[in-house]
Design a protein around this motif. Structure first.
Motif, short mmCIF file in Angstrom:
data_model
loop_
_atom_site.label_atom_id
_atom_site.label_comp_id
_atom_site.label_asym_id
_atom_site.label_seq_id
_atom_site.Cartn_x
_atom_site.Cartn_y
_atom_site.Cartn_z
N LEU A 26 -5.66 -25.83 -41.84
CA LEU A 26 -6.35 -25.32 -43.03
C LEU A 26 -6.01 -26.12 -44.29
N ALA A 27 -6.88 -25.96 -45.30
CA ALA A 27 -6.75 -26.71 -46.56
C ALA A 27 -6.77 -25.74 -47.73
N THR A 28 -6.24 -26.18 -48.85
CA THR A 28 -6.36 -25.39 -50.09
C THR A 28 -7.43 -26.05 -50.96
N GLY A 29 -7.43 -25.73 -52.25
CA GLY A 29 -8.40 -26.31 -53.17
C GLY A 29 -9.65 -25.46 -53.26
N SER A 30 -10.61 -25.90 -54.06
CA SER A 30 -11.79 -25.08 -54.30
C SER A 30 -12.81 -25.19 -53.16
N SER A 31 -12.84 -26.32 -52.48
CA SER A 31 -13.90 -26.54 -51.48
C SER A 31 -13.95 -25.49 -50.36
N PRO A 32 -12.81 -25.03 -49.81
CA PRO A 32 -12.92 -24.07 -48.71
C PRO A 32 -13.07 -22.61 -49.12
N LEU A 33 -13.08 -22.33 -50.44
CA LEU A 33 -13.00 -20.91 -50.86
C LEU A 33 -14.18 -20.07 -50.35
N ASN A 52 -1.17 -25.46 -42.40
CA ASN A 52 -1.78 -26.03 -43.60
C ASN A 52 -1.44 -27.49 -43.78
N LEU A 53 -2.30 -28.16 -44.53
CA LEU A 53 -2.15 -29.60 -44.72
C LEU A 53 -0.94 -29.98 -45.57
N ASP A 54 -0.72 -29.20 -46.66
CA ASP A 54 0.22 -29.74 -47.65
C ASP A 54 0.82 -28.68 -48.57
N GLU A 55 1.82 -29.11 -49.32
CA GLU A 55 2.50 -28.26 -50.32
C GLU A 55 3.11 -29.17 -51.39
N SER A 76 1.89 -22.35 -55.82
CA SER A 76 2.22 -22.96 -54.52
C SER A 76 1.04 -22.78 -53.57
N TYR A 77 0.91 -23.69 -52.63
CA TYR A 77 -0.18 -23.59 -51.67
C TYR A 77 0.06 -22.46 -50.67
N TYR A 78 1.34 -22.16 -50.45
CA TYR A 78 1.68 -21.01 -49.60
C TYR A 78 1.07 -19.75 -50.22
N GLY A 110 -10.81 -30.73 -47.35
CA GLY A 110 -11.60 -31.02 -48.53
C GLY A 110 -11.47 -32.52 -48.76
N LEU A 111 -12.19 -33.03 -49.73
CA LEU A 111 -12.16 -34.47 -50.00
C LEU A 111 -11.83 -34.69 -51.47
N GLY A 112 -10.83 -35.52 -51.76
CA GLY A 112 -10.52 -35.84 -53.15
C GLY A 112 -11.56 -36.80 -53.71
N SER A 113 -11.74 -36.80 -55.02
CA SER A 113 -12.75 -37.70 -55.60
C SER A 113 -12.33 -39.17 -55.43
N GLY A 153 -11.10 -40.15 -52.57
CA GLY A 153 -11.15 -40.36 -51.12
C GLY A 153 -9.94 -39.82 -50.38
N HIS A 154 -9.05 -39.09 -51.09
CA HIS A 154 -7.87 -38.58 -50.36
C HIS A 154 -8.24 -37.41 -49.45
N ILE A 155 -7.49 -37.27 -48.37
CA ILE A 155 -7.55 -36.09 -47.51
C ILE A 155 -6.11 -35.62 -47.32
N GLY A 156 -5.90 -34.30 -47.31
CA GLY A 156 -4.54 -33.82 -47.46
C GLY A 156 -4.08 -34.41 -48.79
N PHE A 157 -2.79 -34.75 -48.91
CA PHE A 157 -2.37 -35.48 -50.11
C PHE A 157 -2.09 -36.93 -49.75
N ASN A 158 -2.91 -37.47 -48.88
CA ASN A 158 -2.82 -38.88 -48.53
C ASN A 158 -3.68 -39.64 -49.52
N ASN A 197 -18.98 -35.28 -58.49
CA ASN A 197 -17.77 -36.11 -58.57
C ASN A 197 -17.21 -36.49 -57.20
N LYS A 198 -17.81 -35.96 -56.14
CA LYS A 198 -17.38 -36.33 -54.78
C LYS A 198 -18.30 -37.39 -54.16
N ALA A 199 -19.43 -37.69 -54.82
CA ALA A 199 -20.47 -38.51 -54.20
C ALA A 199 -19.96 -39.89 -53.77
C1 F6R Z 1 -5.85 -29.39 -50.17
C2 F6R Z 1 -5.87 -30.81 -50.03
C3 F6R Z 1 -6.70 -31.72 -50.88
C4 F6R Z 1 -8.03 -31.12 -51.33
C5 F6R Z 1 -8.81 -32.10 -52.20
C6 F6R Z 1 -10.11 -31.52 -52.72
O1 F6R Z 1 -4.97 -28.79 -49.25
O2 F6R Z 1 -5.16 -31.30 -49.21
O3 F6R Z 1 -6.96 -32.91 -50.17
O4 F6R Z 1 -8.78 -30.77 -50.22
O5 F6R Z 1 -8.01 -32.49 -53.30
O6 F6R Z 1 -9.83 -30.47 -53.59
P1 F6R Z 1 -10.97 -29.51 -54.13
O7 F6R Z 1 -11.50 -28.79 -52.93
O8 F6R Z 1 -10.27 -28.57 -55.06
O9 F6R Z 1 -11.99 -30.37 -54.78
#
Ligand code: F6R
Length: 244
Positions: A33-40, A64-67, A78-80, A130-133, A135-140, A200-202
């Motif tokens: 599972l992931a945190t952030g706004s995308s999976p809400l 979960n992916l990260d903390e 916290s992500y927990y 979710g996808l960072g703007s 290109g990150h996934i998790g906190f990679n 912003n994800k495009a």
């Molecule tokens: C969350 C995570 C991050 C987010 C990404 C997108 O556990 O690992 O990679 O998925 O930063 O965040 P949102 O969904 O808030 O745009």
């Protein structure tokens, strides 16, 4: 291999994501599972489904992916805590089935190693991302090696800046590091479900689906995964050149 679904908006996106996730909500399965706004939106539908249809999580495990490094589980950001506030508290999942990396402790590297070992012992059936703007996934973040496993990683300036709003009003410094599953850990999942909305994800979406597979766009590694479903809204899909 990508299956791409373009939804008209955020609500449709959540419904499409739930259709995929629903298949995996069976006893014995392991959800990443992931945190952030995308999976809400998806988490709301999982809660609704549990309440209305009785889908049980008693025999489901989650990882979960990260903390953030430095935040105890009890911290408001916290992500927990995020996962409990937005999902777990509304399901019948036993606490011992829930796994979130810990961001505090004497030996973070040892803890990351132990987390990876648990992932190996409990192969993830479906990994939600979710996808960072950038290109990150998790906190990679960009530049993370493709062969990385669970590790402590530095957050980029832009990610730290994005997060500042959550910490400023607490008068606290924004975390600069996170414990995260690595790219190789994510790639071990049998199925990947990635959701992204908003313009912003495009660019990151295009990099993931159409760009070269390069460490400067961590999500591009998903081109090498055999089973990825990508669910986008129209804005996030706007920069795609090819038909998917
Ligand atoms: C969350 C995570 C991050 C987010 C990404 C997108 O556990 O690992 O990679 O998925 O930063 O965040 P949102 O969904 O808030 O745009």
């Amino acid at each position: 291999m990508f299956t791409v679904i373009i939804a008209k908006d955020k609500d449709e996106l959540a419904k499409e994501a739930f259709k995929v996730m629903k298949e995996y909500l069976v006893p014995g399965n392991v959800l990443g599972l992931a945190t952030g706004s995308s999976p809400l939106g998806l988490y709301k539908l999982m809660i609704e489904d549990h309440q209305q249809n009785g889908t049980s999580y008693k025999d489901i495990k989650t990882f979960n992916l990260d903390e953030y490094v430095g935040l105890p589980r009890t911290h408001r950001e916290s992500y927990y805590r995020f996962m409990h506030d937005n999902l777990f508290n509304y399901l019948d999942i036993p606490e011992e089935n829930i796994h979130v990396p810990s961001g505090v402790g004497e030996d973070l590297d040892g803890q990351c190693e132990a987390y990876e070992k648990m992932l190996d012992e409990n192969p993830v059936d479906i990994q939600l991302l979710g996808l960072g703007s950038d290109g990150h996934i998790g906190f990679n973040e960009p530049g993370t090696p493709f062969d990385s496993i669970t590790h402590v990683g530095d957050l980029t300036e832009s990610t730290i800046k994005d997060n500042q709003r959550f910490f400023n009003d607490l008068g606290e410094t924004t975390p600069t590091k996170a414990c995260t599953m690595g790219l190789a850990s994510i790639m071990k999942a049998k199925k990947v479900l990635i959701v992204a909305y908003g313009k912003n994800k495009a660019e990151a979406v295009r990099g993931m689906l159409e760009g070269p597979v390069v460490e400067s766009c961590p999500a591009s590694i998903l081109q090498r995964h055999p089973d990825v479903t990508v669910i986008l809204d129209e804005e996030a899909a706007a920069d795609l050149n090819e038909k998917h």
